[in-house]
Every structure is written in structure tokens, then in C-alpha cells.
Scaffold this motif. Structure first.
Motif, short mmCIF file in Angstrom:
data_model
loop_
_atom_site.label_atom_id
_atom_site.label_comp_id
_atom_site.label_asym_id
_atom_site.label_seq_id
_atom_site.Cartn_x
_atom_site.Cartn_y
_atom_site.Cartn_z
N PRO A 36 0.77 -1.25 0.01
CA PRO A 36 -0.07 0.03 0.00
C PRO A 36 0.83 1.27 -0.09
O PRO A 36 0.35 2.28 -0.38
CB PRO A 36 -0.91 0.07 1.45
CG PRO A 36 -0.14 -1.14 2.14
CD PRO A 36 0.69 -1.94 1.34
N LEU A 37 2.20 1.04 0.49
CA LEU A 37 2.87 2.30 0.30
C LEU A 37 3.80 2.33 -1.03
O LEU A 37 4.47 1.37 -1.18
CB LEU A 37 3.96 2.49 1.38
CG LEU A 37 3.75 3.30 2.53
CD1 LEU A 37 5.22 3.14 3.57
CD2 LEU A 37 3.27 4.81 2.25
N LYS A 38 3.19 3.22 -1.90
CA LYS A 38 4.07 3.03 -3.28
C LYS A 38 5.10 4.08 -3.62
O LYS A 38 4.69 5.31 -3.29
CB LYS A 38 2.68 3.51 -4.39
CG LYS A 38 1.90 2.23 -4.62
CD LYS A 38 0.78 2.36 -5.68
CE LYS A 38 -0.37 1.28 -5.69
NZ LYS A 38 -0.24 0.85 -7.00
N ARG A 39 6.13 3.53 -4.02
CA ARG A 39 7.13 4.42 -4.09
C ARG A 39 7.47 4.88 -5.59
O ARG A 39 7.37 3.92 -6.51
CB ARG A 39 8.64 3.65 -3.43
CG ARG A 39 8.45 3.72 -1.91
CD ARG A 39 9.83 3.58 -1.48
NE ARG A 39 9.70 3.87 -0.07
CZ ARG A 39 9.21 3.16 0.85
NH1 ARG A 39 8.45 1.94 0.59
NH2 ARG A 39 9.12 3.67 2.11
N SER A 99 -7.59 -6.90 -5.02
CA SER A 99 -8.93 -7.19 -5.40
C SER A 99 -9.82 -5.78 -5.77
O SER A 99 -10.85 -6.03 -6.10
CB SER A 99 -9.33 -8.11 -4.15
OG SER A 99 -9.47 -7.00 -3.10
N GLY A 100 -9.36 -4.66 -5.68
CA GLY A 100 -10.16 -3.57 -5.66
C GLY A 100 -11.26 -3.15 -4.82
O GLY A 100 -11.83 -2.23 -4.79
N LEU A 101 -11.02 -3.81 -3.54
CA LEU A 101 -11.93 -3.53 -2.50
C LEU A 101 -11.52 -2.05 -1.94
O LEU A 101 -12.64 -1.30 -1.32
CB LEU A 101 -11.89 -4.70 -1.33
CG LEU A 101 -12.62 -5.89 -1.65
CD1 LEU A 101 -12.31 -6.87 -0.61
CD2 LEU A 101 -13.97 -5.33 -1.73
N ILE A 102 -10.34 -1.78 -1.99
CA ILE A 102 -10.04 -0.39 -1.64
C ILE A 102 -9.30 0.09 -2.58
O ILE A 102 -8.83 -0.27 -3.26
CB ILE A 102 -9.24 -0.33 -0.20
CG1 ILE A 102 -8.06 -1.33 -0.39
CG2 ILE A 102 -10.29 -0.93 1.13
CD1 ILE A 102 -7.11 -1.21 0.93
N GLU A 149 -3.65 -7.36 -0.42
CA GLU A 149 -4.76 -8.37 -1.40
C GLU A 149 -5.89 -7.34 -1.51
O GLU A 149 -6.33 -7.34 -2.61
CB GLU A 149 -4.94 -9.56 -0.45
CG GLU A 149 -3.97 -10.56 -0.39
CD GLU A 149 -4.16 -11.62 0.50
OE1 GLU A 149 -5.37 -11.75 1.12
OE2 GLU A 149 -3.07 -12.36 0.68
N LEU A 150 -6.13 -6.53 -0.40
CA LEU A 150 -7.40 -5.88 -0.82
C LEU A 150 -7.12 -4.87 -1.91
O LEU A 150 -8.06 -4.47 -2.75
CB LEU A 150 -7.63 -4.90 0.47
CG LEU A 150 -8.05 -5.72 1.72
CD1 LEU A 150 -8.13 -4.82 2.96
CD2 LEU A 150 -9.52 -6.36 1.60
#
Ligand SMILES: Cc1cc2nc3c(=O)[nH]c(=O)nc-3n(C[C@H](O)[C@H](O)[C@H](O)COP(=O)(O)OP(=O)(O)OC[C@H]3O[C@@H](n4cnc5c(N)ncnc54)[C@H](O)[C@@H]3O)c2cc1C
Ligand code: FES
Ligand code: FES
Lengths: 702, 482
Positions: free
Chosen positions: A397-400, B478-481, B474-475
Motif C-alpha cells: 500500500p505504500l507506493k514508491r 482485489s479492488g476492495l479499497i 490483497e485488498l
């Protein structure tokens, strides 16, 4: 032409050494305008307009004058009687305490006839929008710059990219507000001012009060930041002087934070419609831009496009738009961060379409030899080769991601005068009517003199920040160092010549036979005929030696190139961008002081980050005033936002002194935007890139 | 005239008869002509006005840096106020010297305040001073010039000097070592003795009925600073019985005057909310947290108060007192509408009580703001989840910045009870949450953004507390977030 001695023979210049007034600043002894408090001093304040546009019908100050503790009031401070932005000066008052002052401001009875207004650029540009000035359209005539043949250029292009970009209004936000202390002694006026131009304020105040310039003295020993907003005299200085005259006592008038946000300058915003054409070979063939910007009720909202690249055919059409907001003032590299924000992004967009590496694409289109080197150095340092080749490919979730952008600056030095006094005990004073904004001016006034005279810095006292000293210009446009340093060197050279004459007379030889070694002077080929500095100065007997000098050609240059590379991490859960690393490659000529130079660059970068991510003047279209006129809601970068900053000084001392203050703030926002695209695959064409905008853009994409 | 208060200002004992609601910053700059303490914003946001307040407790004096622009003079009775001038010695202190040699003062306007805060951190930590501490100290300071890089380097030099103190002990031991090492002026040695001799008034205001209660003052002075010097103020901090944290019958009690820093530093709180200290990094600044109280945060009723949002999920109740009368009330029932409270004006909150979370409970707090520290949230949220093997027993969820009050999401909580922890459950819960909230667009973000964040933060809570069940990567895939 004058020349600096080679770097390797220098004792101070080119090296890092602490600033001379450092101990005063860390101990709280350095006195700013805010800290002046002569006996009997009154506090002054300005009543400002709550309306964005209004005619002042009547101002009644009778209740104000009846309030005990009020010593002076003015109801004629507005030059035309029609206010054009909320925050404009309407009346003024001086009182014995700030509490009475606050009450007094409430007691002015002002009758306004409110007028329709337009506080944002879109509204002001609409057909039939309220006019900011009755006799002028809101949108100025086009200012056109062109070169080559635009049509032919686009005809040659294999690929054309079109994009629209927006930048916001940024407010200078120095930590010390604008303000003055005015003190009369008979017909003579002394003003302490938090300013970037003691001589400029002197002229401005003398003009405003229609008094002889030689009766006005302006002093600024220390000031808490300006960034361009304190380059010009403010109305408040003359107002303080008039209040002081009326009250018969010194008046200190410091703006409060809110007025500071509304009325003493900002960086104009911009709307930029850009079009870029290039051939498959990666050469840009044509560029066109239509830009709009608002400088409030002022002018010069220009965007300096096309900024750095070598473009054979271009056309740039610009329109200033009047709005009912405080006038812009020069802000660290006026017109440049806006331009690089859009230009370096459209360059990246083009590189992607051409399937080229953005670095390679820039190298093909940048004619500046220094920057050709700097791009490569920066890319190497940031590890450009290791970036995500495909935008948005970092799983998160942290994209660099990484990005780059260019820097440039133009002006060099100009006229400055200085005077050196050598005392019989060997101590030296250097006087120059420049001022130190914290950039280190005072320190290099001392070090350049010490360098040239072969002395220790402790033997030299730098006296600046006083309009009684020889004239120097405003400290702005990165012109101070290239203006002041040569003047000091020239004065010191002349001082040496004068001292050589005295020594020659002492030994009964001609001055041409004298030879300096550091601060010792010898008759050539007679090593016994020698005078150390103290002995030499003692020949002055009781008469100090005073020598004047000035800025001369050869010791400074114009033209600066630079670039920055950044690495960001975008939190895709919250939309927050964290800048993790910045490599700032800065063109520096002869570095006067490595410590203060690096600090300038760091400071420029963090202001660039602040511009890119946080700062934004928000105007309420209904009330016509600024919504976030305080530091709680107008955010500037804090210490946590400081990334690792690697400063690479690309110095060519032979070029002499060049300005370094503005260039480092130019590329940061553009480089961050490119890095965000590399990280997320989403291009943000508007700053500030707040979590709000980022998250919504990410959501739109997915 | 106000009843005089006595306190130590740097080296001197002084008496002040100025209004108790007067700002210490004004007192310093106008009466005492101590100009090293600067005025940058008068709202607690820049740190230029930082000063140290030393307070005698248990025979020792403990110093904390605060923003003097939000500090009522009346509170200084019996304390030691230290400004940059009070740190000056014949030679520069290590903090001052480091700032000079690293070129970390440019215009220098922010500098005296920074000297004060770094020195305070050094007194607190002694030889154990770390880079984290430097960040801590700088959290309440803005500098428009340096870019902070040189300040951080100066911090490294101070860390090196601190190491020479040898050992790190209690703050008063550190202070003694610093005096011996020439890092702090000698006069600090006599301060505990001198403070003991100062008479402490029970209340600065005599028996008159107060018009306003000041706790930390960090909201009050920002909202109506000009009016307070003219008002009859009750300085609540002169009632030390409303401070402190203790445990009784499985419940944690915190006095309403407990500051954020004191709360987060308490072992009982750290046990109950293991991550409490990391939340503090996002909450105001060290200088503000040294003043901001739990009671003030709750009574100020900002829909986005960080401590309120956190306390809401802990089944917190409040004790309210009016003279001799006292009553208890659940925090979730305290808010009636925007800034409307189930409280009479004369009532004061004396205590905040919450049960110790059970062993199977997990607590998390999230905050999103533009700037990482010293910024009010766009949206903040807390959650307490009690769950067995994958199945939720009970959830408490709160959200700030999405309604006129700090919101407890009752329906979302009800929905989540007895559900299995899966991404799908969270998606469904987020949909219910959307119906409970009513965000508006303002300077902290658009309504649309706040709605998006509501969903994202719900996922963030579960991902953090149950990383085995909910994996953000994973979320995302999957495009959930987003
Ligand atoms: C620069 C800055 C940054 C901030 N950052 C944050 C942040 O990140 N997060 C956050 O949540 N808040 C933040 N705040 C807001 C503020 O610090 C908190 O809300 C704080 O908890 C208020 O407590 P206080 O003791 O200072 O309240 P005060 O200002 O003293 O009081 C606030 C209100 O509560 C009343 N009151 C206080 N105590 C009692 C009591 N015991 N009984 C009855 N009434 C009482 C007062 O009369 C007043 O109306 C910030 C403030 C500033 C200035
Ligand atoms: S003056 Fe800015 S925090 Fe106090
Ligand atoms: S040095 Fe100028 S604000 Fe920090």
C-alpha cells in the motif's frame, strides 16, 4: 577586470564557517523589529477592511479618541477611499497598551458602501463578473512571447501532448510579521523595519511623507524572514511614522498574523494550458502555452514558460487576472516554480508517449552544459536506474516512485557601495547598507574583507542594516551575494592599496615596491623592511583610515542551472504523500560559505515541498475573505516533513559569486508530481497535492 | 488589582499582580522586557514563544516546554519559568553551540524557542537523548528558513554531548549532571529549595464566581485569547487533585486535568492502550501536549478531538461536579449537537473513567491530516474490537470529522457484533458507516474525501489489528479499497 584569488589560496571562502551573529541569535540577544521597545513607546495597529470591495463613505474616530490611553488616530490612510480586498488599510490608531489598542479598533465607526467582488480567478474571468477596477477589465491584454514558427514546429512533431495544470496562491509566511517602529527626533525620523531593503524603505517613507530623504533613517539589524514579501516599503511604515508624529511618542506597529496573510504579498496562482510537440527522435519541436494568473489587485502573475528547455518554436500567451485579494509580491523565484511544475510534467508525459526514459529525453532537449552534467550527477545519486520502470507498478500500500525537474535563475550582481575603516589598533569595520535576512550576508561581509586583508574574522566587524551606511540594493532575486561580495572585495583591495601607500611612505619607497603576504607588508627584495598588521595600522596614529569601494565587474556572474530528483512514498490508504529523499544539485559559482549555502538549498527544498503538498490560500467566495488566515489552517512544512536532503554543490569558483537563494525552490513541486506519477500511475496536475486530492484521484483511476 | 502571585523567573523571584488570565508571553515581553521569547502566531502553532515551566513535585522539579502564548500567568504561582535568557551562561550551552556551528539559525527568529525545547528534552533524557528525542523536541516548532536539516544535524551534536553525561537518570539527576558538566547554569541547583519557600495561593481569584474555567488553555486562548485577561478566570490547574492516573476495581481513572503527555506516559495507560505513545506523535506537538488536558479535549467538543475519539471506544464515563453535587455520565451521551453538551455551565468535569480493556480486546487509533504532526485531522477514528478465533464479539467504533459531534457509530458496531472478520464483512460495515456519517466540505477536505477515508480507515483498523485476516495488499489487488 577584477578577479578572485584561486580557491585553494582562500582561508574562508569556499569553506564552511559559522555565522558571526549566531551567538546573539541562540541566546535571544538578537533584537528584531518586534523586540524594539524604547521608553514611552506606544503600540500601533491598522483597522483593515472586512469587505472585499467597498467605498468608504465615512470614518468616525470620535469614540476612538475618547478612549483613555489612545494617543493618535488616522482616518485618511487609504489613498483612494475604495478598498479592493478584505484586509486593506482603512484607519489606524496608537495606544499605550495592546489591550486598549484592541478596544480602540472596535470603536472606529466606518460606513461602507459594499461593492460586488470576485475573489477567485474563475469568477473574475467570467463574462459580466464584477470589475475589480472600474476603469479596467479584469483580464489584462495578452502578453505574448514567441520564437520560431509554431505551426511549422507542430507540423514536424510526431507526437503532441496537451495538458492543463493549476497552481495555488502561496503566502510567504515569514515567522516575524511585517512591521515598523517609528521614532521622531524633531524633524528627523528613525524607522526600525523588518525589511529586505533599508534603503528602499527610506526612499519609500520619505516619498510617502513628502520629506527630505536625508531626514529619514531606516534600521534593520535582524529580521525574521521575508522571502520577497519585505522587498518593498509597506504602507504600515509611513502609518507608524504619522501616528508617532501625532502622538509625540515612538510607535511600534507590527501586523498581526491575519493581516500578514491578507495584505503583504503572495505568489500568484496559475491556470496553464500547455501543448508540446516532439519528433520520434526525442527532440522537442514546438511548445505553446496559454496561461492565466492572479496577483490580486496587483500585476505580474506571469508564469515563466517555457522555462529551461531548448525549444526551437514556441508561443506563450499570458493574461493577468485581477481579483479582490491582496496584491502579489515577488516570492522566491517569481513565476518559476509554477512553470517548472507544469513544464517538467508535460516533458515526462511526452517521454512516456515516446517510450523514452525521462532522463534521456531531458538530456536531448537541454542545451545548458552545466545542467547536462547535473542531470547525470543527480540521477546517479538518487539511483534513477532502480526506479519502477512502469508507473504504478509498486504493489503498495505504500507506493514508491521517483521524479525529476529542472532549475534555472538569471540575475547577477549590481551596484553596491561599501566603506572600510581601519583603526590604529588594527581593528577593521566594514559598512554596507545591505541587510541580512538570515542568508548570511553579515557573515560574508566580514569574511570577504578578512579574506582580502589577510585577517582573522574576529578582527573585522561587519556593520550592515542601516540606511546611514553606503547604499546597497534590496536583498532579493538572489542578487545580494553577487552584489555585496564584490563591493566588499573591491573596498578591501582599495584599503590594501591605501595601506601600501602609507607603508611605502614609511620606508621611503614607492607603493609599487610594496608586497603583501597575508596581512604583513614588505618592501620587495628587502625582507627586513617589513610591517605586521598591527605595526602598519599604528602608523595611522590617531586618524582611522576610511576607504570607499563599490561593486565591480568580474567577481560575479549571472545565470544559474540546477536540478532535483526526489523519491516519494504515497500511502494509497490515506492519500498522504511523504517525500523521502531529495537530491538537490545546485549550481553555486564561488561558494562564499558552504554552511550558509547548503542551508539556503535545504530551506529552498523544504519550501518547495511545502508548496507542493500543503500551502494554499483559500478564499471564501461568499464573504470575500481568506478562510485560512492563520498557521493552524494555512499549513507550512514542519520538521517531520523534512526528507533526507542530499545537497550537491556544483561549484565553478572561476565564475565568481552567483545567487543561490531562489533556484533550489523551483524544481521541487514538479519533481514530486513526477515521482507521484511514477509511484501510482496517476498524474496530479494541480497543487497542493493534498491527501484529499491524491485519494480522490486514486479512487477515480481504480 | 489581582491577588499577587509569586514565582521564579529565571534567576529571580518575582511577584505579579497582573490579571491571572494574562498571557505569559505578554508578561515576559511587556513587563519583563525579556525579548528572547518571540511572538510568531499567538496560537500555539509555531513554537517561537516556547518557555520552560518547572514544577515542584515530590521534592524534585520537573521542567516541560510549553507555548507561552497559550499559558495563563495565574498558573505560574509557585513555579519556575525559564526563558532562553535563563539558559544563558558565560559560554554557549551545548544546544546553543550546536545550533551555531551547524548554521541552524538563519533569520534566527525561531531559534530561541528551539533552544528552549531541545534543552528541555536534554533535561528529560540526559545521556539517553536520541534522534527520536530531537524530533520530539522539534515537533512544536516551525522554521521557514532552514529546511530543518541543519537543526537535525545540530541535534546530533547535542546527542554526542549528552552522551558525555555518562548516565541517564531521573530528570533531576540529569539536571544535576548537566550543571556539573557546564550545560546548564548553576542557579538551577537551588531552584527546588527556593520553590519550596514560595507560598502557594489556593486560588488566584479569591472567592468570586468565575466566568470561565481554564485548563490547559490550548483551545480557549486560540478561540478567545483577547478577552481572557479581562475576565474572572478559574485556573483549574491550581487544583492538583484533578490530575493523575490510578486504577481502582478494574477501572482506570484519569483526572480531567491530566495532560496528553502525562496520560500517554502512564504505565497503566500504556498497558490498556499499547500504542498510545505512537498516537501522540500525530497529536498536536510535545509543547501543546504538555498543556492540553483530557478534560479540555472533551469539553471543547470539537468533532475531531483526538483524545475524545480515542476515549469514545473505551466505554468511558465522566464525573461532573457542581459544588458538592456530583454525577456520572457516559462520554458517548455527552454530545447533543455541535458544541452542545449535556452539562451545565457551572459543572466541571473532574474525572474520566474507563474499564481496563479485556485481554482479548484490541485497540487502534488512526488519524489522517495534511501534515504529519501538529495538524488537526481531516478524519480520525478509533476502534476497540473484542474477538475470539476470527469471530467478533464486540466492536466500539468512533469517527471524528464526519458529523457535528465526535461520533460513536452505534449501528455499524451492532452490525459487526458476531460477524467473522473478512474483507466482505468490512465492506458491508463500511456501507452502514456511510449512512451514519454526515461529513461536510471544509478546509480539512471535501465531504467526498471524508467518506472515502471512512471506508479506508475501517480497513486500516482491521489490517492493523488482525494482519492475519485482512491484508491491505490483497485488498488493493482485489479492488476492495483504493
Ligand atoms: C497548536 C495546537 C495544536 C493542537 N492539536 C490538536 C490535535 O492534534 N488533536 C486534538 O485533539 N486537539 C488539538 N488541539 C486542541 C487542544 O489542544 C485540545 O483540544 C486540548 O485537549 C484542550 O485542552 P485544554 O486543557 O487546553 O483546554 P482549555 O483550552 O483550557 O479548555 C477548553 C474548553 O474546555 C473547558 N474546560 C476545560 N477543562 C474543563 C473541565 N475540567 N471541566 C469543565 N470544563 C472544562 C474550558 O472552559 C474551555 O471551554 C491543538 C491545539 C493547538 C493550540
Ligand atoms: S507564538 Fe507561535 S506558538 Fe506561541
Ligand atoms: S531561521 Fe528563520 S524561521 Fe527558523
Amino acid at each position: 577586470m577584477a578577479k578572485w584569488k584561486p580557491l585553494e589560496r582562500m582561508d574562508f571562502l569556499g569553506k564552511a564557517y559559522p555565522r558571526v551573529e549566531g551567538p546573539d541569535k541562540v541566546s535571544g540577544r538578537a533584537k528584531y523589529t518586534q523586540d524594539q521597545a524604547p521608553a514611552g513607546m506606544l503600540y500601533g495597529a491598522i483597522l483593515t477592511s472586512p469587505h472585499a470591495a467597498a467605498k468608504i463613505i465615512r470614518i468616525d474616530d470620535s469614540k476612538v479618541r475618547q478612549l483613555s490611553g489612545v494617543k493618535a488616530a488616522l482616518t485618511d490612510v487609504h489613498p483612494t477611499g475604495t478598498v479592493r480586498y478584505a484586509g486593506e488599510e482603512v484607519a489606524a490608531v496608537a495606544a499605550t497598551t495592546p489591550e486598549i489598542l484592541a478596544d480602540a479598533l472596535e470603536l472606529f465607526e466606518v460606513q461602507y458602501e459594499t461593492l460586488p467582488f470576485a475573489v477567485d480567478i474563475e469568477t473574475a474571468m467570467k463574462e459580466g463578473a464584477p470589475r475589480v477596477f472600474a476603469d479596467k477589465a479584469n483580464i489584462s491584454d495578452a502578453r505574448v512571447e514567441e520564437e520560431g514558427d509554431l505551426e511549422a514546429g507542430f507540423a514536424k512533431a510526431d507526437v503532441v501532448v496537451e495538458s492543463e495544470f493549476r497552481t495555488q496562491v502561496q503566502v510567504h509566511t515569514p515567522l516575524e510579521a511585517h512591521g515598523s517602529l517609528a521614532m521622531w527626533n524633531g524633524e528627523e525620523l528613525t524607522i526600525w523595519d523588518s525589511t529586505q531593503a533599508v534603503h528602499g524603505v527610506r526612499e519609500g517613507v520619505a516619498n510617502a511623507l513628502e520629506m527630505p530623504i536625508n531626514k529619514v533613517r531606516v534600521i534593520c539589524q535582524h529580521m525574521g524572514g521575508g522571502f520577497g514579501s519585505k522587498l518593498q516599503p509597506g504602507r504600515y511604515s509611513a502609518i507608524a511614522a504619522r501616528l508617532a508624529k501625532q502622538a509625540g511618542a515612538p510607535v511600534k506597529l507590527m501586523l498581526d498574523r491575519k493581516t500578514e496573510f491578507l495584505g503583504v504579498g503572495n505568489r500568484p496562482n496559475s491556470i496553464q494550458k500547455l501543448k508540446l510537440g516532439a519528433g520520434r527522435d526525442g527532440r522537442v519541436t514546438a511548445f505553446s502555452a496559454i496561461t492565466y494568473g492572479t496577483a490580486g489587485i496587483g500585476t505580474n502573475a506571469g508564469v515563466r514558460l517555457p522555462i529551461v528547455y531548448d525549444i526551437p518554436n514556441y508561443r506563450h500567451e499570458h493574461y493577468d487576472v485581477f481579483t479582490n485579494a491582496g496584491a502579489a509580491r515577488p516570492f522566491r523565484a517569481p513565476g518559476c516554480p509554477q512553470a517548472v511544475f507544469s513544464m517538467d510534467q508535460i516533458m515526462d508525459e511526452m517521454a512516456e508517449k515516446l517510450g523514452m526514459d525521462p532522463l534521456e529525453f531531458r538530456l536531448k532537449n537541454d542545451a545548458n552544459p552545466a545542467r547536462q552534467q547535473e542531470w547525470r550527477i543527480g540521477a546517479e545519486k538518487i539511483g534513477w536506474a532502480k526506479r519502477n520502470p512502469k508507473p504504478g507498478s509498486d504493489p503498495g500500500p505504500l507506493k514508491r516512485g521517483m521524479g525529476m525537474a529542472a532549475s534555472i535563475w538569471w540575475p547577477g550582481g549590481r551596484g553596491t557601495q561599501a566603506m572600510i575603516t581601519v583603526y590604529p589598533d588594527g581593528m577593521v569595520e566594514v559598512r554596507c547598507g545591505t541587510q541580512d535576512l538570515g542568508t548570511g550576508t553579515r557573515t560574508y561581509v566580514a569574511s570577504v574583507a578578512a579574506e582580502e586583508l589577510g585577517l582573522e574574522m574576529a578582527q573585522v566587524r561587519a556593520l550592515i542594516g542601516d540606511s546611514d551606511y553606503p547604499k546597497s540594493g534590496a536583498s532579493g532575486g538572489s542578487t545580494t551575494a553577487p552584489s555585496v561580495a564584490p563591493a566588499i572585495k573591491n573596498t578591501a583591495e582599495k584599503t590594501r592599496e591605501a595601506l601600501a601607500e602609507i607603508a611605502a611612505k614609511h620606508f621611503g619607497v614607492s607603493p609599487a615596491q610594496m608586497e603583501w603576504q597575508k596581512s604583513t607588508i614588505t618592501v620587495k627584495n628587502s625582507p627586513a623592511k617589513k610591517l605586521g598588521w598591527k605595526e602598519l595600522c599604528s602608523l595611522l596614529d590617531t586618524e582611522p583610515l576610511e576607504v570607499r569601494g563599490e561593486w565591480v565587474e568580474g567577481l560575479s556572474s549571472a545565470g544559474v542551472a540546477g536540478c532535483q530528483f526526489v523519491e516519494v512514498a504515497v500511502d494509497t490508504l490515506t492519500g498522504r504523500i511523504a517525500v523521502e529523499k531529495v537530491v538537490a544539485v545546485a549550481d553555486c559559482g564561488l561558494v562564499l560559505n558552504r554552511l550558509t549555502t547548503e542551508s539556503q538549498i535545504n530551506g529552498g527544498v523544504i519550501q518547495g515541498i511545502s508548496y507542493a503538498l500543503f500551502e494554499d490560500r483559500l478564499m471564501d467566495p461568499h464573504t470575500g475573505t481568506m478562510v485560512n488566515s492563520d498557521l493552524e489552517n494555512y499549513k507550512i512544512s514542519g520538521s517531520i516533513e523534512t526528507p533526507e536532503i542530499e545537497v550537491i554543490i556544483y561549484d565553478e569558483w572561476e565564475r565568481g559569486v552567483i545567487g543561490v537563494g531562489e533556484p533550489p525552490t523551483i524544481p521541487t513541486a514538479g519533481a514530486i508530481a513526477n515521482a507521484v506519477y511514477n509511484a501510482t500511475g496517476v498524474r496530479l496536475r494541480e497543487i497542493p497535492m493534498t491527501p484529499d486530492r491524491v485519494l480522490l484521484a486514486l479512487a477515480k483511476k481504480s | 488589582m489581582f491577588s499577587p502571585i509569586r514565582f521564579l523567573l529565571n534567576r529571580r523571584e518575582i511577584e505579579a499582580t497582573e490579571p491571572p488570565g494574562m498571557l505569559v508571553l505578554d508578561f515576559l515581553r511587556r513587563r519583563e522586557m525579556l525579548m528572547g521569547t518571540k511572538e510568531g502566531c499567538k496560537e500555539g502553532d509555531c513554537g517561537a514563544c516556547a518557555a520552560l515551566v518547572g514544577e515542584l513535585s515530590g521534592g524534585e522539579v520537573r521542567y516541560t516546554p510549553v507555548t507561552s502564548c497559550l499559558l495563563p500567568l495565574g498558573e505560574l504561582a509557585g513555579k519556575h519559568l525559564v526563558t532562553v535568557e535563563g539558559l544563558n551562561m558565560q559560554r554557549l550551552s551545548p544546544v546553543q553551540d550546536a545550533i551555531v556551528s551547524e548554521g541552524a539559525a538563519q533569520c534566527g527568529f525561531c531559534t530561541p524557542g528551539i533552544v528552549v525545547s531541545l534543552t528541555a528534552r536534554l533535561m528529560e533524557k540526559g545521556a539517553a537523548l536520541s534522534a527520536e528525542d530531537v524530533k520530539y523536541a522539534l515537533s512544536g516548532h516551525l522554521c521557514r528558513c532552514t529546511g530543518y536539516a541543519s537543526l537535525k544535524r545540530a541535534g546530533e551534536l547535542v546527542i554526542r554531548d549528552a552522551a558525555q553525561l555518562g548516565s541517564s537518570g531521573s530528570p533531576s539527576e540529569n539536571i544535576a549532571l548537566m550543571i556539573a558538566g557546564g550545560m546548564l547554569p548553576e542557579y538551577f541547583r537551588e531552584i527546588p529549595e527556593r520553590l519550596r519557600k514560595i507560598q502557594f495561593p489556593s486560588s488566584a481569584n479569591g472567592r468570586q464566581k468565575p466566568e470561565v474555567f481554564i485548563a490547559g488553555g490550548t483551545d480557549l486562548y486560540v478561540q478567545r485569547g483577547e478577552t481572557l485577561p479581562d475576565m474572572r478566570v478559574e485556573v483549574l490547574n491550581l487544583h492538583p487533585e484533578m490530575k493523575g492516573v490510578f486504577e481502582e476495581k478494574g477501572e482506570i481513572h484519569a483526572g480531567a486535568l491530566t495532560t496528553f503527555e502525562e496520560f500517554a506516559a502512564h504505565p497503566l495507560v500504556q498497558q490498556a492502550i499499547p500504542e498510545i505513545r505512537s498516537y501522540m506523535h500525530r497529536n498536536a506537538s510535545w509543547q501543546i501536549r504538555n498543556r492540553a488536558t483530557l478534560g479540555g479535549n472533551i469539553v471543547n467538543a470539537s468533532p475531531i478531538g483526538d483524545m475524545t475519539i480515542l476515549l469514545l471506544v473505551l466505554d468511558t464515563s465522566l464525573t461532573l461536579k457542581n459544588g458538592q453535587k456530583s454525577r456520572k455520565l457516559p462520554l458517548a451521551g455527552f454530545y447533543k449537537g455541535y458544541k452542545q453538551l449535556a452539562k451545565k455551565p457551572a459543572e466541571i468535569v473532574t474525572e474520566i473513567v474507563f474499564p481496563k480493556p479485556s485481554r482479548s480486546a484490541r485497540v487502534n487509533f488512526e488519524k489522517v491530516s495534511k501534515r504529519k504532526c501538529l495538524d488537526i485531522a481531516s478524519v480520525n477514528s478509533a476502534i476497540q474490537i473484542t474477538a475470539g478465533e476470527r469471530v467478533i464479539q464486540k466492536v466500539n467504533l468512533s469517527l471524528g470529522g464526519v458529523a457535528p459531534i465526535p461520533l460513536f457509530l452505534r449501528r455499524t458496531c451492532e452490525f459487526l457484533a458476531e460477524k467473522e472478520i473478512t474483507p466482505e464483512t468490512i465492506v458491508q460495515a463500511a456501507a452502514i458507516a456511510q449512512q451514519e456519517i454526515s461529513p461536510i466540505s471544509d478546509v480539512r477536505g471535501s465531504a467526498e474525501y471524508k467518506r472515502l477515508l471512512t471506508r479506508q480507515l475501517l480497513f486500516a483498523h482491521f489490517a492493523k489489528l488482525y494482519p492475519g485476516y485482512v491484508i491491505v495488499r490483497e485488498l488493493l489487488e482485489s479492488g476492495l479499497i483504493t
